[in-house]
Enzyme design. Structure first.
Site, PDB file in Angstrom:
ATOM      1  N   GLY A   1       0.826  -1.209   0.000  1.00  0.00           N
ATOM      2  CA  GLY A   1       0.000   0.000   0.000  1.00  0.00           C
ATOM      3  C   GLY A   1       0.852   1.248   0.000  1.00  0.00           C
ATOM      4  O   GLY A   1       2.076   1.178   0.130  1.00  0.00           O
TER       5      GLY A   1
ATOM      6  N   PHE B   1       2.197   9.823   3.120  1.00  0.00           N
ATOM      7  CA  PHE B   1       3.446   9.767   3.896  1.00  0.00           C
ATOM      8  C   PHE B   1       4.539   8.952   3.204  1.00  0.00           C
ATOM      9  O   PHE B   1       5.721   9.169   3.415  1.00  0.00           O
ATOM     10  CB  PHE B   1       3.167   9.126   5.266  1.00  0.00           C
ATOM     11  CG  PHE B   1       2.598   7.746   5.113  1.00  0.00           C
ATOM     12  CD1 PHE B   1       3.425   6.638   4.985  1.00  0.00           C
ATOM     13  CD2 PHE B   1       1.234   7.551   5.027  1.00  0.00           C
ATOM     14  CE1 PHE B   1       2.905   5.375   4.785  1.00  0.00           C
ATOM     15  CE2 PHE B   1       0.700   6.289   4.826  1.00  0.00           C
ATOM     16  CZ  PHE B   1       1.547   5.205   4.709  1.00  0.00           C
TER      17      PHE B   1
ATOM     18  N   ASP C   1       5.206   4.585   1.755  1.00  0.00           N
ATOM     19  CA  ASP C   1       4.714   3.254   1.372  1.00  0.00           C
ATOM     20  C   ASP C   1       4.589   2.316   2.572  1.00  0.00           C
ATOM     21  O   ASP C   1       5.281   2.477   3.577  1.00  0.00           O
ATOM     22  CB  ASP C   1       5.666   2.616   0.354  1.00  0.00           C
ATOM     23  CG  ASP C   1       5.725   3.421  -0.944  1.00  0.00           C
ATOM     24  OD1 ASP C   1       4.664   3.907  -1.378  1.00  0.00           O
ATOM     25  OD2 ASP C   1       6.826   3.585  -1.501  1.00  0.00           O
TER      26      ASP C   1
ATOM     27  N   LYS D   1       5.776   0.662   7.694  1.00  0.00           N
ATOM     28  CA  LYS D   1       5.535   1.947   7.031  1.00  0.00           C
ATOM     29  C   LYS D   1       6.872   2.648   6.840  1.00  0.00           C
ATOM     30  O   LYS D   1       7.639   2.787   7.802  1.00  0.00           O
ATOM     31  CB  LYS D   1       4.627   2.826   7.898  1.00  0.00           C
ATOM     32  CG  LYS D   1       3.163   2.495   7.824  1.00  0.00           C
ATOM     33  CD  LYS D   1       2.346   3.368   8.764  1.00  0.00           C
ATOM     34  CE  LYS D   1       1.564   4.422   8.032  1.00  0.00           C
ATOM     35  NZ  LYS D   1       0.567   5.105   8.899  1.00  0.00           N
TER      36      LYS D   1
ATOM     37  N   ASP E   1      -9.515  12.130  11.314  1.00  0.00           N
ATOM     38  CA  ASP E   1      -9.601  11.604   9.940  1.00  0.00           C
ATOM     39  C   ASP E   1     -10.401  10.303   9.938  1.00  0.00           C
ATOM     40  O   ASP E   1      -9.927   9.251   9.504  1.00  0.00           O
ATOM     41  CB  ASP E   1      -8.215  11.403   9.337  1.00  0.00           C
ATOM     42  CG  ASP E   1      -8.271  11.241   7.806  1.00  0.00           C
ATOM     43  OD1 ASP E   1      -9.325  11.561   7.212  1.00  0.00           O
ATOM     44  OD2 ASP E   1      -7.277  10.794   7.219  1.00  0.00           O
TER      45      ASP E   1
END
EC number: 2.7.11.1
Length: 337
Positions: free
Chosen positions: A24, A28, A30, A46, A136
């Site tokens: 994904g 920010f 990957d 991440k 969010d």
């Protein structure tokens, strides 16, 4: 297996987390599937370039540290720097509610919406008890767990979270106006559109729009066209404000309108009555004679697909016996999320 993750595959971070493939990406950077070399456990990794203008991974790692131990908060394994990247290693989770909504042909039954609502309210309540707003709230940021946690909903992505009160004094942040819109415009509260500082009420209102998105399959302010992003946001804001709650929730149980009207009626510093909101939906759930058995819409679809796969596999074996030839069969038409 083909590898589309470029030079990052096989990179080892934190001394023991080996990157396998990209799964994904976001604003920010990957997200990679990783494997823990010491015990073979899968993790999510991440990566954020240290060259980005507004790094957020360090901030997010601090949030996860504060939230650790909460139900439906992923476990953080490691945070650090590796080869010009900020790196956050987390539990590997299952698909998001947006993924599952698409998997279910963008239709959720009332039973599924109500079982999700119960967990979603609790996740936001927990974040609020830790003195933070999420800011969010959207289906993409709620993920189902895997394995023995496959029925548990997890809340992720705290890059836009904000502290709304002091840990020690419990002093609430002051009311302000002229604030930029933070979060995803589709689910933003009316006050967020108006430039008012967000507080607990805004997370809860956003959640109400997520419920109606699942109920209706789309919201009235989706798909509006405009020349610029600013004009589009203004159009969405106008449509949201001109759509009465009763119109938005028409054709669905009154509890959804009650939920949204309650959230919109909260004062800036007011503590939402999370239990009242959960009870609204729990009582409706019982009234509709549903069983709280964690059988979601996608559970049924996956079971059906597995049965079809097993039966076509059996037919394939029969055909193979009869003809003496190997018949290649598609074992399963569902991705193992």
């Amino acid at each position: 297996m083909t590898n589309n993750s470029g030079s990052k595959a096989e990179l080892v971070v934190g001394g023991k987390y080996k990157l396998v493939r990209k799964i994904g990406s976001g604003s920010f950077g990957d997200v990679y599937l990783g494997i823990t070399t010491t015990n073979g456990e899968d993790v999510a990794v991440k990566l954020e370039s240290q060259k980005v203008k507004h790094p957020q991974l360090l901030y997010e790692s601090k949030l996860y540290t504060i939230l650790q131990g909460g139900v439906g908060i992923p476990h953080m394994h490691w945070y650090g720097q590796e080869k010009d990247n900020n790196v956050l290693v987390m539990d590997l989770l299952g698909p998001s509610l947006e993924d599952l909504f698409n998997f279910c042909s963008r239709r959720f039954t009332m039973k599924t919406v109500l079982m999700l609502a119960d967990q979603m309210i609790s996740r936001i309540e927990y974040v609020h008890t830790k003195n933070f707003l999420h800011r969010d709230i959207k289906p993409d940021n709620f993920l189902m767990g895997t394995g023995r946690h496959c029925n548990k909903l997890f809340l992720i992505d705290f890059g836009l979270a904000k502290k709304y009160r002091d840990n020690r004094t419990r002093q609430h942040i002051p009311y302000r106006e002229d604030k930029h819109l933070i979060g995803t415009v589709r689910y933003a509260s009316i006050n967020a559109h108006l430039g008012i500082e967000q507080s607990r009420r805004d997370d809860m209102e956003s959640l109400g729009y997520v419920f109606m998105y699942f109920n209706r399959t789309s919201l009235p302010w989706q798909g509006l066209r405009a020349m610029t992003k600013k004009q589009k946001y203004e159009k969405i804001s106008e449509k949201k404000m001109s759509t009465p709650v009763e119109v938005l929730c028409k054709g669905f149980p009154a509890e959804f309108a009650m939920y949204l009207n309650y959230c919109r009626g909260l004062r800036f510093e007011e503590v939402p009555d999370y239990m009242y909101l959960r009870q609204l939906f729990r009582i409706l759930f019982r009234t509709l004679n549903h069983q709280y058995d964690y059988t979601f819409d996608w559970t049924m679809l996956k079971q059906k697909a597995a049965q079809q796969a097993a039966s076509s596999s059996g037919q394939g074996q029969q055909a193979q016996t009869q003809t003496g030839k190997q018949t290649e069969k598609n074992k399963n038409n569902v991705k193992d999320n």
